[in-house]
Design a protein around this motif. Structure first.
Motif, short mmCIF file in Angstrom:
data_model
loop_
_atom_site.label_atom_id
_atom_site.label_comp_id
_atom_site.label_asym_id
_atom_site.label_seq_id
_atom_site.Cartn_x
_atom_site.Cartn_y
_atom_site.Cartn_z
N TYR A 187 0.84 -1.21 0.00
CA TYR A 187 0.00 0.00 0.00
C TYR A 187 0.87 1.25 0.00
O TYR A 187 0.51 2.28 -0.59
CB TYR A 187 -0.96 -0.03 1.20
CG TYR A 187 -2.00 -1.11 1.04
CD1 TYR A 187 -3.07 -0.94 0.17
CD2 TYR A 187 -1.88 -2.34 1.69
CE1 TYR A 187 -4.00 -1.95 -0.03
CE2 TYR A 187 -2.80 -3.35 1.50
CZ TYR A 187 -3.86 -3.15 0.64
OH TYR A 187 -4.78 -4.15 0.43
N ARG A 188 2.03 1.16 0.64
CA ARG A 188 2.96 2.29 0.63
C ARG A 188 3.50 2.54 -0.78
O ARG A 188 3.69 3.68 -1.20
CB ARG A 188 4.11 2.05 1.61
CG ARG A 188 3.69 2.20 3.07
CD ARG A 188 4.78 1.79 4.05
NE ARG A 188 4.33 1.95 5.41
CZ ARG A 188 4.45 3.09 6.11
NH1 ARG A 188 5.07 4.12 5.58
NH2 ARG A 188 3.98 3.17 7.34
N CYS A 189 3.74 1.46 -1.54
CA CYS A 189 4.19 1.62 -2.93
C CYS A 189 3.13 2.33 -3.77
O CYS A 189 3.44 3.19 -4.59
CB CYS A 189 4.51 0.26 -3.55
SG CYS A 189 6.10 -0.39 -3.04
N VAL B 8 -0.92 7.28 3.25
CA VAL B 8 -1.16 5.88 2.89
C VAL B 8 -2.56 5.36 3.29
O VAL B 8 -3.17 4.60 2.53
CB VAL B 8 -0.03 4.95 3.42
CG1 VAL B 8 0.03 4.92 4.92
CG2 VAL B 8 -0.15 3.55 2.87
N SER B 9 -3.09 5.80 4.42
CA SER B 9 -4.38 5.21 4.84
C SER B 9 -5.52 5.55 3.88
O SER B 9 -6.30 4.66 3.53
CB SER B 9 -4.73 5.62 6.27
OG SER B 9 -3.96 4.84 7.16
N PRO B 10 -5.65 6.82 3.42
CA PRO B 10 -6.71 7.09 2.43
C PRO B 10 -6.50 6.30 1.14
O PRO B 10 -7.47 5.86 0.52
CB PRO B 10 -6.60 8.60 2.17
CG PRO B 10 -5.87 9.15 3.36
CD PRO B 10 -4.98 8.06 3.87
N GLU C 89 -4.40 8.66 13.71
CA GLU C 89 -5.24 8.95 12.55
C GLU C 89 -5.28 7.75 11.61
O GLU C 89 -6.33 7.39 11.08
CB GLU C 89 -4.69 10.21 11.84
CG GLU C 89 -5.44 10.63 10.58
CD GLU C 89 -6.91 11.01 10.81
OE1 GLU C 89 -7.40 10.96 11.95
OE2 GLU C 89 -7.59 11.31 9.80
N ARG C 90 -4.12 7.09 11.42
CA ARG C 90 -4.10 5.91 10.54
C ARG C 90 -4.97 4.80 11.13
O ARG C 90 -5.72 4.15 10.43
CB ARG C 90 -2.66 5.43 10.34
CG ARG C 90 -1.94 6.28 9.33
CD ARG C 90 -0.78 5.57 8.72
NE ARG C 90 0.32 5.44 9.66
CZ ARG C 90 1.17 4.43 9.67
NH1 ARG C 90 1.03 3.43 8.83
NH2 ARG C 90 2.16 4.40 10.53
N ASP C 91 -4.86 4.59 12.45
CA ASP C 91 -5.69 3.56 13.09
C ASP C 91 -7.18 3.87 12.87
O ASP C 91 -7.98 2.97 12.60
CB ASP C 91 -5.45 3.51 14.60
CG ASP C 91 -4.11 2.87 14.95
OD1 ASP C 91 -3.50 2.24 14.07
OD2 ASP C 91 -3.69 3.00 16.11
N THR D 276 -12.10 2.18 10.31
CA THR D 276 -13.46 2.61 9.98
C THR D 276 -13.77 2.55 8.49
O THR D 276 -14.88 2.87 8.09
CB THR D 276 -13.72 4.06 10.49
OG1 THR D 276 -12.71 4.91 9.94
CG2 THR D 276 -13.68 4.14 12.00
N ARG D 277 -12.78 2.16 7.68
CA ARG D 277 -13.05 2.14 6.23
C ARG D 277 -14.08 1.05 5.90
O ARG D 277 -14.25 0.08 6.64
CB ARG D 277 -11.75 1.93 5.44
CG ARG D 277 -11.18 0.57 5.62
CD ARG D 277 -9.90 0.35 4.82
NE ARG D 277 -9.31 -0.91 5.20
CZ ARG D 277 -8.03 -1.10 5.47
NH1 ARG D 277 -7.17 -0.09 5.42
NH2 ARG D 277 -7.59 -2.29 5.80
N ALA D 278 -14.73 1.23 4.71
CA ALA D 278 -15.81 0.32 4.34
C ALA D 278 -15.29 -1.06 3.95
O ALA D 278 -15.90 -2.08 4.28
CB ALA D 278 -16.60 0.93 3.19
#
Ligand code: DC
Length: 254
Positions: free
Chosen positions: A58-60, A124-126, A204-206, A211-213
């Motif tokens: 995901y970082r890539c 990265v989280s979004p 914030e990342r946690d 909470t993402r779908a």
């Protein structure tokens, strides 16, 4: 996706068991910066399994989006453009002989350092919450683990990527301890770091990850929880190895 290039050299006495002699699948999930990658890498090396850091994938995607100008200064992602260019993202892993650990490659270039910056961490989280990004990475992760003999760490490995994994661990530690570990890691690498910023970033990342779908961070029902707040790295390694032995050589009475 390039073929995963780390070598698998299982130690005969350490493999087998749960699949009637075949190699098992090990899923290690948990919160940001709880040290699960270190544990997972050490375990894989010890037992001769392949290690895959799914977060690095995901970082890539995030590094690619940043470098291609698909994330604007206010953090808005050009989702349509990223979706159209997903096929240009090829992630692979190659064993670094000096460290004994796999380095991450994006389109053939080693990006192991560049994917660990605060800039990538803060976007990265979004990116990881986008369903088309998750679908692409999940398919690649499942292909990598098709034959077992793999230790993969992430957020959704035991719940979405390998729901049938024989060994599932959910790692956690207090927010402050996790932030301190991440801060120390950045300082050791000579990267700019501010403790409060690191703490805010991981909270914030946690929040976004849980909470993402699609495939949110959560403990699988059959995962074993490890709170490593007050454990040393050797203690964590031993704990995982003991669990691995229980899974692969279960006592006949159990
Ligand atoms: O483990 P890490 O901090 O390198 O992960 C980076 C980000 O990728 C993190 O914010 C959550 C996301 N991630 C994910 O959504 N699913 C995974 N299996 C692994 C990571």
């Amino acid at each position: 996706m390039n073929k995963q290039q780390t070598t698998r050299q299982p130690h005969p006495s350490l493999t087998g068991g749960a699949k009637g002699g075949s190699l098992i699948t090990i899923a290690i999930d948990g919160h940001s910066s709880c040290g699960k990658s270190t544990m997972a890498k050490d375990l894989a090396r010890e037992i001769g399994y392949i290690y895959i850091d799914s977060g690095a994938m995901y970082r890539c995607c995030t590094l690619f989006a940043l470098e291609q100008g698909l994330i604007s200064a206010d953090g808005t992602i050009d989702e349509a453009a990223l979706e159209a260019r997903m096929s240009e993202i090829h992630v692979s892993f190659q064993l670094n002989a000096a460290t004994g650990r796999p380095d991450t490659y994006l389109n053939g270039e080693c990006v192991e350092q560049r994917i660990r910056t605060m800039e990538v961490s803060s976007h990265v989280s979004p990116i990881a919450a986008l369903p088309f990004v998750r679908a692409a990475m999940t398919a690649q992760q499942q292909a990598m683990g098709r034959e077992g003999g793999i230790v993969m760490d992430g957020r959704d490995i035991g719940t979405a990527v390998f729901p049938d994994a024989e060994m599932k661990v959910f790692v956690t530690a207090s927010d402050e301890i996790r932030a301190q570990r991440r801060y120390d890691e950045l300082v050791a690498k000579g990267q700019p770091a501010d403790f409060d910023e690191v703490l805010a970033n991981l909270r914030e990342r946690d929040r976004i990850d849980s909470t993402r779908a699609v495939a949110p961070l959560r403990q699988a029902d059959d995962a074993i929880v490890l709170d490593n707040s007050h454990m040393t790295i050797p203690e964590q390694k031993q704990w995982l190895l003991d669990l691995f032995h229980k899974k692969t050589h279960p006592s006949p009475s159990l």
